[in-house]
Write a protein that holds these residues in place. Structure first.
Motif, PDB file in Angstrom:
ATOM      1  N   ASP A  95      16.596 -17.954  43.468  1.00  0.00           N
ATOM      2  CA  ASP A  95      15.180 -18.319  43.502  1.00  0.00           C
ATOM      3  C   ASP A  95      14.810 -18.889  44.863  1.00  0.00           C
ATOM      4  OD1 ASP A  95      14.516 -17.805  40.659  1.00  0.00           O
ATOM      5  OD2 ASP A  95      16.016 -19.359  40.327  1.00  0.00           O
ATOM      6  N   ASN A 143      20.470 -13.055  42.529  1.00  0.00           N
ATOM      7  CA  ASN A 143      19.017 -13.245  42.397  1.00  0.00           C
ATOM      8  C   ASN A 143      18.614 -14.716  42.579  1.00  0.00           C
ATOM      9  OD1 ASN A 143      18.322 -10.494  41.740  1.00  0.00           O
ATOM     10  ND2 ASN A 143      19.286 -10.840  39.748  1.00  0.00           N
ATOM     11  N   LYS A 179      13.946 -15.132  46.422  1.00  0.00           N
ATOM     12  CA  LYS A 179      12.491 -15.137  46.202  1.00  0.00           C
ATOM     13  C   LYS A 179      11.793 -16.000  47.243  1.00  0.00           C
ATOM     14  CE  LYS A 179      12.813 -14.498  41.160  1.00  0.00           C
ATOM     15  NZ  LYS A 179      14.288 -14.629  41.019  1.00  0.00           N
ATOM     16  N   ILE A 197       6.770 -20.274  43.235  1.00  0.00           N
ATOM     17  CA  ILE A 197       7.583 -20.450  42.033  1.00  0.00           C
ATOM     18  C   ILE A 197       7.407 -21.871  41.478  1.00  0.00           C
ATOM     19  CG2 ILE A 197       9.667 -21.166  43.312  1.00  0.00           C
ATOM     20  CD1 ILE A 197      11.290 -19.583  41.246  1.00  0.00           C
ATOM     21  N   ASN A 231       5.644 -16.770  47.506  1.00  0.00           N
ATOM     22  CA  ASN A 231       6.064 -16.962  46.120  1.00  0.00           C
ATOM     23  C   ASN A 231       5.925 -18.437  45.760  1.00  0.00           C
ATOM     24  OD1 ASN A 231       7.524 -17.215  43.643  1.00  0.00           O
ATOM     25  ND2 ASN A 231       8.596 -15.306  44.122  1.00  0.00           N
TER      26      ASN A 231
END
Length: 341
Positions: free
Chosen positions: A114, A112, A137, A30, A28
């Motif tokens: 990150d 949730n 994530k 991000i 990921n």
């Protein structure tokens, strides 16, 4: 024989657990501006590690005050994180057992996150279980090359842990990071220690800690008295105060009884009392890395005792402007007649 068998069983359990729990996590990438929540796993409870990494929370908030910073810890480091104005939420684990990790992991998953950051070098099965439960994530680690669950990692190296933490932040997009320690303070501790030192008419002060975490890092009574005598001869104009060590109070009391003119703040209850004493001191002497790093963070003249383990010193040592005395296997081997304290 029993210990060897037990060690082999533990190693086998870890391997099986890793096969079951260490599953690949999707990469990921991000973006920096998309990071909203970061969770730090800090339930090792090491105070020295807190001091070394203390700049991280400050630097995140300095550049991204909107980011939510949460920490999972234990009672041993809870007060430090609760005092940290840059930490939004602290989640205390009663014990690092599955029955406590499971419900907390489920609760944290709902947030949730990150980014989850866990710099612990050696992971147990329960750690992998907990990280999987949270399901951030990005799982960011250090020296986790052999773990699939971490989709971001700083490979094992000889850099100081300050540098490792800095690299983690830089790879997430943070820039111009200041790595000076962020030492927490407590007004009540400061006031009480100031009153105590005033009562004893202290002008110059040397803070002395006699005990490290392991048995080989603790001064025995004979060596403690030898060290205090050497300091008294070298700094006759200073008073010496012994820092508290709750696990070693019996030995500490023996030293206090045998030494003349040594101060000891017997109302010490938390690490903030030691921090307050160190703030008032000009010199700090310690074999314990938490006290050493507090002294460094407060810009004191520090004399630290480290084993000759190069890997450990590279990770947790202090810079050359301070005094470092090395020993081979046991701190009580040191000959103070040969060392420039």
């Amino acid at each position: 024989m029993y210990r060897k068998i037990r060690a082999k069983i533990k190693e086998f359990e870890r391997k099986i657990g890793k096969l079951i729990l260490d599953k690949s996590k999707k990469e990921n990438n991000i973006k920096f501006e998309s990071i909203k929540k970061i969770l730090f796993i800090r339930y090792d409870g090491k105070i020295g590690d807190y001091m070394v990494s203390s700049f991280v929370y400050r630097e995140i908030k300095k550049q991204r005050p909107d980011i939510q910073i949460d920490v999972v810890g234990i009672s041993k480091n809870e007060s430090l994180f609760l005092k940290n104005k840059n930490v939004d939420n602290f989640f205390r684990l009663k014990k690092t057992k599955y029955r406590y990790l499971s419900p907390l992991g489920k609760k944290l998953k709902a947030s949730n996150y990150d980014v989850l950051i866990d710099p612990t070098e050696v992971l147990k099965n329960k750690d992998l279980f907990f990280i999987r439960k949270i399901n951030a994530k990005i799982n960011y680690g250090y020296a986790k090359e052999n773990y699939k669950i971490f989709n971001r990692n700083i490979e094992q190296n000889s850099d100081h842990m300050q540098v490792v933490y800095k690299k983690i932040l830089e790879s997430l997009g943070f820039r111009n990071i200041e790595i000076s320690y962020d030492i927490p303070e407590d007004e009540d501790s400061d006031r009480k220690v100031t009153e105590y030192l005033k009562k004893h008419n202290v002008k110059g002060l040397i803070a002395v800690n006699l005990f490290g975490a392991g048995k080989t890092r603790k001064f025995n009574q004979e060596k403690s008295l030898e060290l205090l005598k050497k300091l008294g001869e070298s700094y006759p104009e200073y008073r010496m105060i012994l820092l508290d060590s709750p696990r070693d109070r019996e030995e500490l009391n023996k030293v206090i009884e045998a030494a003349d003119g040594i101060l000891y703040y017997d109302k010490s209850e938390t690490i903030f009392d030691s921090i307050a004493i160190i703030k008032k001191s000009e010199i700090v002497i310690s074999p314990d890395t938490s006290i050493v790093h507090i002294g460094v963070g407060l810009n004191k003249k520090v004399t630290a005792f480290y084993s000759r383990n190069k890997e450990n010193f590279d990770k947790w040592g202090i810079d050359e402007k301070n005094k470092v005395i090395r020993y081979d296997k046991d701190i009580n081997e040191i000959d103070f007649n040969k060392e420039n304290i």
